[in-house]
Write an enzyme that holds these catalytic residues in place. Structure first.
Site, PDB file in Angstrom:
ATOM      1  N   GLU A 108       0.846  -1.208   0.000  1.00 30.19           N
ATOM      2  CA  GLU A 108       0.000   0.000   0.000  1.00 30.19           C
ATOM      3  C   GLU A 108       0.875   1.249   0.000  1.00 30.19           C
ATOM      4  O   GLU A 108       2.007   1.211   0.488  1.00 30.19           O
ATOM      5  CB  GLU A 108      -0.862   0.030   1.279  1.00 30.19           C
ATOM      6  CG  GLU A 108      -1.855  -1.087   1.385  1.00 30.19           C
ATOM      7  CD  GLU A 108      -2.299  -1.290   2.828  1.00 30.19           C
ATOM      8  OE1 GLU A 108      -3.256  -0.632   3.242  1.00 30.19           O
ATOM      9  OE2 GLU A 108      -1.664  -2.099   3.533  1.00 30.19           O
ATOM     10  N   LYS A 167       2.230   4.653   1.401  1.00 25.31           N
ATOM     11  CA  LYS A 167       2.374   5.159   2.765  1.00 25.31           C
ATOM     12  C   LYS A 167       2.134   6.672   2.723  1.00 25.31           C
ATOM     13  O   LYS A 167       3.004   7.450   2.360  1.00 25.31           O
ATOM     14  CB  LYS A 167       3.790   4.845   3.267  1.00 25.31           C
ATOM     15  CG  LYS A 167       3.976   5.110   4.732  1.00 25.31           C
ATOM     16  CD  LYS A 167       5.340   4.546   5.169  1.00 25.31           C
ATOM     17  CE  LYS A 167       5.562   4.790   6.646  1.00 25.31           C
ATOM     18  NZ  LYS A 167       5.547   6.208   6.990  1.00 25.31           N
ATOM     19  N   ASP A 179       1.774  10.393   3.773  1.00 19.51           N
ATOM     20  CA  ASP A 179       2.527  11.190   4.726  1.00 19.51           C
ATOM     21  C   ASP A 179       1.566  12.044   5.550  1.00 19.51           C
ATOM     22  O   ASP A 179       1.305  13.198   5.235  1.00 19.51           O
ATOM     23  CB  ASP A 179       3.525  12.075   3.975  1.00 19.51           C
ATOM     24  CG  ASP A 179       4.663  12.522   4.858  1.00 19.51           C
ATOM     25  OD1 ASP A 179       4.776  12.018   5.991  1.00 19.51           O
ATOM     26  OD2 ASP A 179       5.440  13.376   4.419  1.00 19.51           O
ATOM     27  N   ARG A 208      -2.265   8.184  17.115  1.00 14.03           N
ATOM     28  CA  ARG A 208      -1.536   6.989  17.490  1.00 14.03           C
ATOM     29  C   ARG A 208      -0.829   7.190  18.833  1.00 14.03           C
ATOM     30  O   ARG A 208      -0.736   6.285  19.657  1.00 14.03           O
ATOM     31  CB  ARG A 208      -0.488   6.660  16.425  1.00 14.03           C
ATOM     32  CG  ARG A 208       0.066   5.248  16.527  1.00 14.03           C
ATOM     33  CD  ARG A 208       1.156   5.016  15.511  1.00 14.03           C
ATOM     34  NE  ARG A 208       2.423   5.551  15.996  1.00 14.03           N
ATOM     35  CZ  ARG A 208       3.264   4.879  16.770  1.00 14.03           C
ATOM     36  NH1 ARG A 208       3.004   3.648  17.114  1.00 14.03           N
ATOM     37  NH2 ARG A 208       4.371   5.438  17.196  1.00 14.03           N
ATOM     38  N   TYR A 257      -6.750   2.054   6.546  1.00 20.12           N
ATOM     39  CA  TYR A 257      -6.007   0.917   5.989  1.00 20.12           C
ATOM     40  C   TYR A 257      -5.938  -0.303   6.900  1.00 20.12           C
ATOM     41  O   TYR A 257      -5.270  -1.269   6.580  1.00 20.12           O
ATOM     42  CB  TYR A 257      -4.593   1.332   5.596  1.00 20.12           C
ATOM     43  CG  TYR A 257      -3.823   2.047   6.690  1.00 20.12           C
ATOM     44  CD1 TYR A 257      -3.443   1.384   7.845  1.00 20.12           C
ATOM     45  CD2 TYR A 257      -3.476   3.383   6.546  1.00 20.12           C
ATOM     46  CE1 TYR A 257      -2.747   2.030   8.844  1.00 20.12           C
ATOM     47  CE2 TYR A 257      -2.771   4.044   7.549  1.00 20.12           C
ATOM     48  CZ  TYR A 257      -2.414   3.367   8.688  1.00 20.12           C
ATOM     49  OH  TYR A 257      -1.722   4.015   9.682  1.00 20.12           O
ATOM     50  N   LYS A 316       2.753  -5.703   3.795  1.00 18.33           N
ATOM     51  CA  LYS A 316       2.219  -6.549   4.868  1.00 18.33           C
ATOM     52  C   LYS A 316       1.996  -7.957   4.360  1.00 18.33           C
ATOM     53  O   LYS A 316       1.603  -8.143   3.204  1.00 18.33           O
ATOM     54  CB  LYS A 316       0.870  -6.001   5.363  1.00 18.33           C
ATOM     55  CG  LYS A 316       0.947  -4.660   6.050  1.00 18.33           C
ATOM     56  CD  LYS A 316      -0.438  -4.140   6.396  1.00 18.33           C
ATOM     57  CE  LYS A 316      -0.340  -2.732   6.962  1.00 18.33           C
ATOM     58  NZ  LYS A 316      -1.589  -1.973   6.813  1.00 18.33           N
ATOM     59  N   LYS A 329      10.888   3.058   2.647  1.00 18.81           N
ATOM     60  CA  LYS A 329      10.992   4.524   2.650  1.00 18.81           C
ATOM     61  C   LYS A 329      11.743   5.003   1.417  1.00 18.81           C
ATOM     62  O   LYS A 329      12.813   4.485   1.088  1.00 18.81           O
ATOM     63  CB  LYS A 329      11.763   4.988   3.897  1.00 18.81           C
ATOM     64  CG  LYS A 329      11.012   4.750   5.194  1.00 18.81           C
ATOM     65  CD  LYS A 329      10.002   5.856   5.423  1.00 18.81           C
ATOM     66  CE  LYS A 329       9.467   5.827   6.837  1.00 18.81           C
ATOM     67  NZ  LYS A 329       9.934   6.841   7.716  1.00 18.81           N
ATOM     68  N   CYS A 379      10.592  49.643   1.585  1.00 18.33           N
ATOM     69  CA  CYS A 379       9.963  48.733   0.638  1.00 18.33           C
ATOM     70  C   CYS A 379      10.599  48.861  -0.748  1.00 18.33           C
ATOM     71  O   CYS A 379      10.748  49.966  -1.254  1.00 18.33           O
ATOM     72  CB  CYS A 379       8.464  49.061   0.566  1.00 18.33           C
ATOM     73  SG  CYS A 379       7.613  48.196  -0.749  1.00 18.33           S
ATOM     74  N   CYS A 421       8.008  50.737  -3.136  1.00 19.19           N
ATOM     75  CA  CYS A 421       7.483  52.097  -2.966  1.00 19.19           C
ATOM     76  C   CYS A 421       8.310  52.946  -2.020  1.00 19.19           C
ATOM     77  O   CYS A 421       7.971  54.104  -1.770  1.00 19.19           O
ATOM     78  CB  CYS A 421       6.039  52.048  -2.483  1.00 19.19           C
ATOM     79  SG  CYS A 421       5.882  51.545  -0.758  1.00 19.19           S
ATOM     80  N   CYS A 463       5.308  46.090   4.430  1.00 23.49           N
ATOM     81  CA  CYS A 463       5.360  47.469   3.934  1.00 23.49           C
ATOM     82  C   CYS A 463       4.245  48.248   4.626  1.00 23.49           C
ATOM     83  O   CYS A 463       3.124  47.774   4.733  1.00 23.49           O
ATOM     84  CB  CYS A 463       5.162  47.498   2.420  1.00 23.49           C
ATOM     85  SG  CYS A 463       4.947  49.162   1.767  1.00 23.49           S
ATOM     86  N   CYS A 522       0.677  50.789  -1.314  1.00 23.42           N
ATOM     87  CA  CYS A 522       1.881  50.303  -2.005  1.00 23.42           C
ATOM     88  C   CYS A 522       1.470  49.713  -3.347  1.00 23.42           C
ATOM     89  O   CYS A 522       0.532  48.910  -3.423  1.00 23.42           O
ATOM     90  CB  CYS A 522       2.565  49.231  -1.156  1.00 23.42           C
ATOM     91  SG  CYS A 522       4.011  48.501  -1.957  1.00 23.42           S
TER      92      CYS A 522
END
Ligand SMILES: [Zn+2]
Length: 494
Positions: A40, A42, A44, A63, A150, A214, A238, A332, A335, A350, A355
């Protein structure tokens, strides 16, 4: 909150060799048996556990340390991808999965945070975790989180013999299951599938940091058991972090729509995670100071969550003496007004409300695809229109004439007419698009949609008081205050 069954973390495999070692250990423990693997993606994100009693969602936790998780039920209830009721009234069912933020939602969230001077999230995983640990569930709701489930944890009234069968069951119950999983008959097939995704992962709308392998049979899983740290029947493959070394050629400043000055590193172009990268955001002065980033430095760059190029570190030992330290300008660059850093914020801003950069970026936002979607009005035309004093704010676009446009650089008869047509047809856009386009602080696409739905007309929204706004679910006090403040100004109302 204790878990009924511990949520173990997985051991890691960093290449083909590690995967073959894993397979060897599995087969040594199950001599002579046929072994199937399920592979499967993984995702993130943040691992979560959901409890369903008699088919109803009753509890959700992180978890945590595997034994105890943090109770985040209230926040998880706001995540649309989590059903509050599943398709069957099973006495007790615990399901496990990952809460995540899509790449698109992550980029947008960081853009808003950058503009408002808030600390950026390093990657979609941190963004998802931060969003679920909010005290205010409205904030969680606004973050566009999703989930993929999952695994089955503790359950009563159900029996399953294989992991792939479990995934099919989860789907049948109405839970969100990632369809990119594969049953493999041997380790060669597993390795091939892992390598395929290593190349293709950048095409996915969400970040993955590897794949999970698995043993399919639950009976075999049970007999393999676990070490103190992790199960013997599963491993995480990984991906190597995609990083590259290049040179910082310059650091430039861009003034954004809310007047925030953002430093950007101009890089010697380098190949990274599937694209050529020539810029990296440096976010703010604090980060430049912390990492001691100088113009001319050799730098290690990577993409945060595979998306936004950033500088991980520079190599001071490789300096030749002509590197230049950077500090935010006191005036800035657009300007020449004074630049300030507000108390408690990381951003420099600014001070000039008018601006030209603020109005330019505001107009560019107004015409962008998810706002008023006016095709043919790019940055250079907007800049020319502002310089020629034909346009100061978005409303001026609707007074433009053919004679104004034809005089601009690179505008012919046809493109001038097309642009006028595009401006005209934008009048038919929805209230939500217009609201989003106005660029009211904290009013993103989603808030704009909700406000449009609730109020139905601009007039009614303009007349709304703070309390009329805060009673709407998902509209927090920050948004409410910002909307009321925006419409309290005569120039905005007219
Ligand atoms: Zn300025």
């Amino acid at each position: 909150m204790p878990h009924r069954l511990p949520m173990l973390s997985l051991g890691n495999a960093f290449g083909e060799g590690d995967l073959r070692d894993f397979d060897r250990r599995v087969r040594n423990n199950l001599p002579g048996e046929e072994i199937e693997y399920v592979v499967e993606l993984k995702i993130d994100g943040l691992a979560i556990s959901l409890w369903y009693e008699n088919g109803l969602f009753v509890r959700g936790t992180t978890r945590g340390d595997g034994e105890f998780g943090e109770d985040i039920t209230t926040n998880l209830r706001t995540v649309k991808a989590i059903p509050l009721r599943i398709a069957r009234e099973i006495p007790f069912l615990e399901v496990r999965g990952e809460a995540y933020m899509s790449k698109e939602a992550f980029v947008k969230l960081n853009q808003v945070r950058e503009e408002t001077g808030e600390q950026l999230f390093a990657n979609p995983r941190n963004a998802a975790a931060g969003s679920l640990r909010q005290l205010d569930p409205k904030v969680t709701a606004s973050r566009n989180l999703s989930v993929y489930m999952y695994g089955l944890g503790y359950m009563e009234g159900l029996s399953v013999t294989g992991h792939a069968q479990g995934l099919a069951l989860l789907k049948e119950l109405g839970l969100r299951v990632n369809q990119q999983h594969k049953v493999c008959k041997d380790i060669d097939e597993v390795i091939e599938y892992c390598q395929r995704w290593q190349g293709q992962r950048f095409e996915l709308p969400y970040a993955i940091d590897g794949l999970v392998i698995k043993v399919n049979s639950l009976d075999q899983q049970q007999r393999l058991g676990a070490t103190i740290k992790s199960p013997r029947w599963a491993i995480a493959f990984k991906f190597p972090a995609e990083q590259a070394i290049t040179t910082i050629k310059d650091i430039i400043i861009r003034v954004g729509r809310t007047g925030v000055l953002t430093p950007t590193a101009i890089l010697e172009p380098v190949q990274l995670a599937g694209t050529t990268v020539s810029k990296a955001t440096l976010h703010n002065q604090d980060i430049i100071t912390q990492k001691d980033i100088r113009i001319g430095d050799k730098a290690l760059v990577q993409k945060a969550g595979d998306i936004i190029p950033e500088v991980v570190q520079v190599f001071p030992e490789q300096r030749e003496g002509n590197e230049v330290t950077f500090s935010m300008p006191e005036i800035c660059p657009e300007c020449a007004s004074p630049v300030v850093r507000e108390e408690g914020q990381v951003a420099h801003r600014c001070t000039n409300e008018y601006c030209p950069a603020i109005s330019r970026e505001g107009i560019i936002h107004f015409v962008s695809r998810n706002a008023m979607d006016i095709v043919g009005l790019g940055e250079s035309i907007v800049t020319q229109l502002i310089r020629a004093e034909l346009v100061k704010d978005p409303s001026d676009l609707y007074h433009l004439k053919y004679e104004d446009l034809i005089r601009l650089e690179r505008m012919g008869a046809r493109s001038s007419q097309n642009l006028l047509d595009a401006i005209e047809s934008s009048k038919g856009n929805s209230l939500a698009q217009l609201l989003f386009g106005l660029g009211i602080r904290h009013v993103g696409e989603r808030a704009a949609k909700i406000l449009a739905q609730q109020f139905g007309s601009m007039q009614r929204l303009m007349d709304a008081e703070q309390e009329d706004l805060t009673i709407i679910p998902e509209i927090g006090p920050k948004i409410a205050e910002s909307v009321v403040d925006y419409f309290s100004r005569q120039e905005n109302r007219s």
